[in-house]
Enzyme design. Structure first.
Site, PDB file in Angstrom:
ATOM      1  N   GLU A 170       0.809  -1.228   0.000  1.00  0.00           N
ATOM      2  CA  GLU A 170       0.000   0.000   0.000  1.00  0.00           C
ATOM      3  C   GLU A 170       0.835   1.269   0.000  1.00  0.00           C
ATOM      4  O   GLU A 170       0.945   1.958   1.027  1.00  0.00           O
ATOM      5  CB  GLU A 170      -0.960  -0.010   1.197  1.00  0.00           C
ATOM      6  CG  GLU A 170      -1.895  -1.196   1.218  1.00  0.00           C
ATOM      7  CD  GLU A 170      -2.993  -1.057   2.260  1.00  0.00           C
ATOM      8  OE1 GLU A 170      -2.928  -0.129   3.072  1.00  0.00           O
ATOM      9  OE2 GLU A 170      -3.919  -1.891   2.247  1.00  0.00           O
ATOM     10  N   GLU A 357      -5.388  -8.747   0.758  1.00  0.00           N
ATOM     11  CA  GLU A 357      -6.058  -8.473   2.031  1.00  0.00           C
ATOM     12  C   GLU A 357      -7.530  -8.225   1.774  1.00  0.00           C
ATOM     13  O   GLU A 357      -7.901  -7.566   0.801  1.00  0.00           O
ATOM     14  CB  GLU A 357      -5.513  -7.207   2.728  1.00  0.00           C
ATOM     15  CG  GLU A 357      -4.143  -7.352   3.324  1.00  0.00           C
ATOM     16  CD  GLU A 357      -3.653  -6.077   4.004  1.00  0.00           C
ATOM     17  OE1 GLU A 357      -4.496  -5.269   4.462  1.00  0.00           O
ATOM     18  OE2 GLU A 357      -2.424  -5.895   4.053  1.00  0.00           O
TER      19      GLU A 357
END
Ligand code: BGP
Length: 451
Positions: A170, A357
């Site tokens: 991220e 995720e």
């Protein structure tokens, strides 16, 4: 006669797993030579993390990993996405290797092997060595050289036992939300020019991660980025709203995905940056766009889009009564798990996508009579996985799914209040209790379909 597949079945060889990250579960924050990370420092700033929680002990996975892997094996978990703590390997970010840190991860991989669990290793999941931040952190271009050395070191050390590599987790979170006034470490507020440059430096590091795996990884190694792409849901699944959602998806994800997949920043993005556009050196685009083997997507929530008059996309903001988890940013949007991988694959021609995720955070998961009945999580996962299954049935190239998270852990600025685990952790006693969702997920993995 062709064998009819059961309803909600996933493709054969679909990869099922769980995810966690070193700083959130390991603890032992200052043991065996580990250096301080930006999160170790940030958590000590008054008001930065709920209840003043720190990462010092977390789930004490550093000392309990063997039992944790035994529990994973018992639940039938065969793939585990973990991260390596950069400050455990290089306490000062660069310089001398901390052999005790390297040895720790060898013990981790030994134990995983013993329990039949395949590692998916993230090189960097936000725990920048504080010593590097003191020298400018992601603001400086030299971070790319320092990361290159770190990536070379870990791939050489662990390459023979790790085949699946993820470069960074991220980028937006540890650049934009960390240097742009957000609540992530180091928690500073820089102008747009600096923030755009931190993102560019992170992209360079991604390139070096890919290069390191190609140069030093064992045969058959694979590497990709994990991106928290801006996720999108067309309000209605009509051609008009889908086209609007697609246009919005493209614009929102240009800053990260264009340089990686197209080899240059999108002109529209550079126009939006104006005078704050990132400085790009010769050779950067080639490094950033080195071919990868897959894209990892972290998908939790979604932005609803419809077609406005004259064809422009419009964001539709859910009202206060719209169902959400206890994380204020996490509205329920199961269809994000259908549309985001589908659009990413179409727009960028990506052939292999993993959901690295997906999960949900609640504050009130509690153990009573030895059980933790997290019905809310079971329903969340069931609705999301049905949409993921729909995506695979419609041909989206999703090859696997990693649930966030295996265990309740340090959820960044929410500390230990927000529980994302399918295994409950009592942070006083470190007692692990698989929740109802763990039993349910075990049956889904075993059946390869949503039950
Ligand atoms: C992702 C991170 C994870 C995890 C998850 C939950 O952004 O990669 O590390 O923490 O989000 O989010 P949060 O803890 O911010 O609620």
């Amino acid at each position: 006669m062709p064998v009819r597949s059961q309803p909600f079945s996933f493709p054969r060889n679909f990869t099922w797993g769980v995810a966690a990250a070193a700083p959130q579960i390991e603890g032992a924050a200052f043991s065996d030579g580990k250096g301080e990370s930006v999160w170790d420092r940030f958590a000590r700033q008054p008001g930065a993390v709920a209840n003043g929680d720190t990462l010092d002990v977390a789930c004490d996975h550093y000392h309990r990993f063997d039992r944790d892997f035994a529990l994973m094996a018992k639940l039938g978990i065969k793939n585990y996405r973990l991260s390596l703590a950069w400050p455990r390997i290089f306490p000062n970010g660069d310089g001398a290797v901390n052999q005790a840190g390297v040895d720790f991860y060898h013990r981790i991989f030994d134990a995983m092997e013993k329990h039949g669990i395949t590692p998916w290793v993230t090189m960097f999941h936000w725990d920048l060595p504080q010593a590097l931040e003191d020298r400018g952190g992601w603001r400086t271009r030299t971070i790319a050289d320092v990361f290159a050395h770190y990536a070379d070191t870990i791939v050489k050390a662990f390459g023979p036992r790790v085949k699946n590599w993820i470069t960074l987790n991220e980028i937006r979170c540890f650049t934009l939300h960390a240097y742009g006034g957000g609540g992530k470490a180091p928690g500073v507020s820089e102008g747009a020019r600096v923030v755009n440059q931190t993102m560019h430096h992170a992209l360079l590091c991604h390139g070096h991660g890919v290069r390191a795996v190609r140069e030093h990884g064992s045969r058959g190694s694979r590497v990709g980025l994990t991106d928290n792409c801006e996720t999108v849901v067309p309000v209605s699944e009509t051609p008009e709203d889908i086209a609007a959602a697609r246009a919005w998806f493209i614009e929102a994800n240009q800053p990260i995905l264009d340089p990686i997949y197209n080899g240059h920043y999108a002109p529209a993005y550079l126009r939006r940056c104006g005078k704050d556009r990132p400085v790009v050196a010769k050779g950067d685009p080639a490094l950033i766009s080195l071919p990868t083997d897959f894209l990892g997507l972290n998908i939790y929530t979604g932005t609803f889009i419809r077609r406005r008059k004259r064809g422009k996309p419009e964001v539709v903001v859910p009202s206060a009564s719209y169902p959400r988890t206890d994380s204020p940013w996490l509205n329920l949007a199961p269809r994000a798990l259908y549309w985001s991988p589908k659009l990413a694959a179409e727009v960028y021609g990506i052939r292999d996508i993993y959901i690295t995720e997906n999960g949900c955070g609640y504050n009130d998961d509690a153990v009573a009579n030895g059980e933790c009945l997290d019905l809310h999580r079971v329903e969340y996962l069931r609705n999301y996985l049905r949409e993921l299954q729909r995506a695979t049935a419609d041909g989206a190239p999703v090859r696997g799914y990693f649930l966030w998270s295996f265990i309740d852990n340090f959820e960044w600025s929410d500390g230990y209040t927000r529980r994302f685990g399918i295994v409950h952790n009592d942070f006083k006693t470190q007692r692990r209790t698989p929740k109802l969702s763990a039993q349910w997920y075990a049956s889904v993995m075993a059946a390869n379909r949503v039950l």
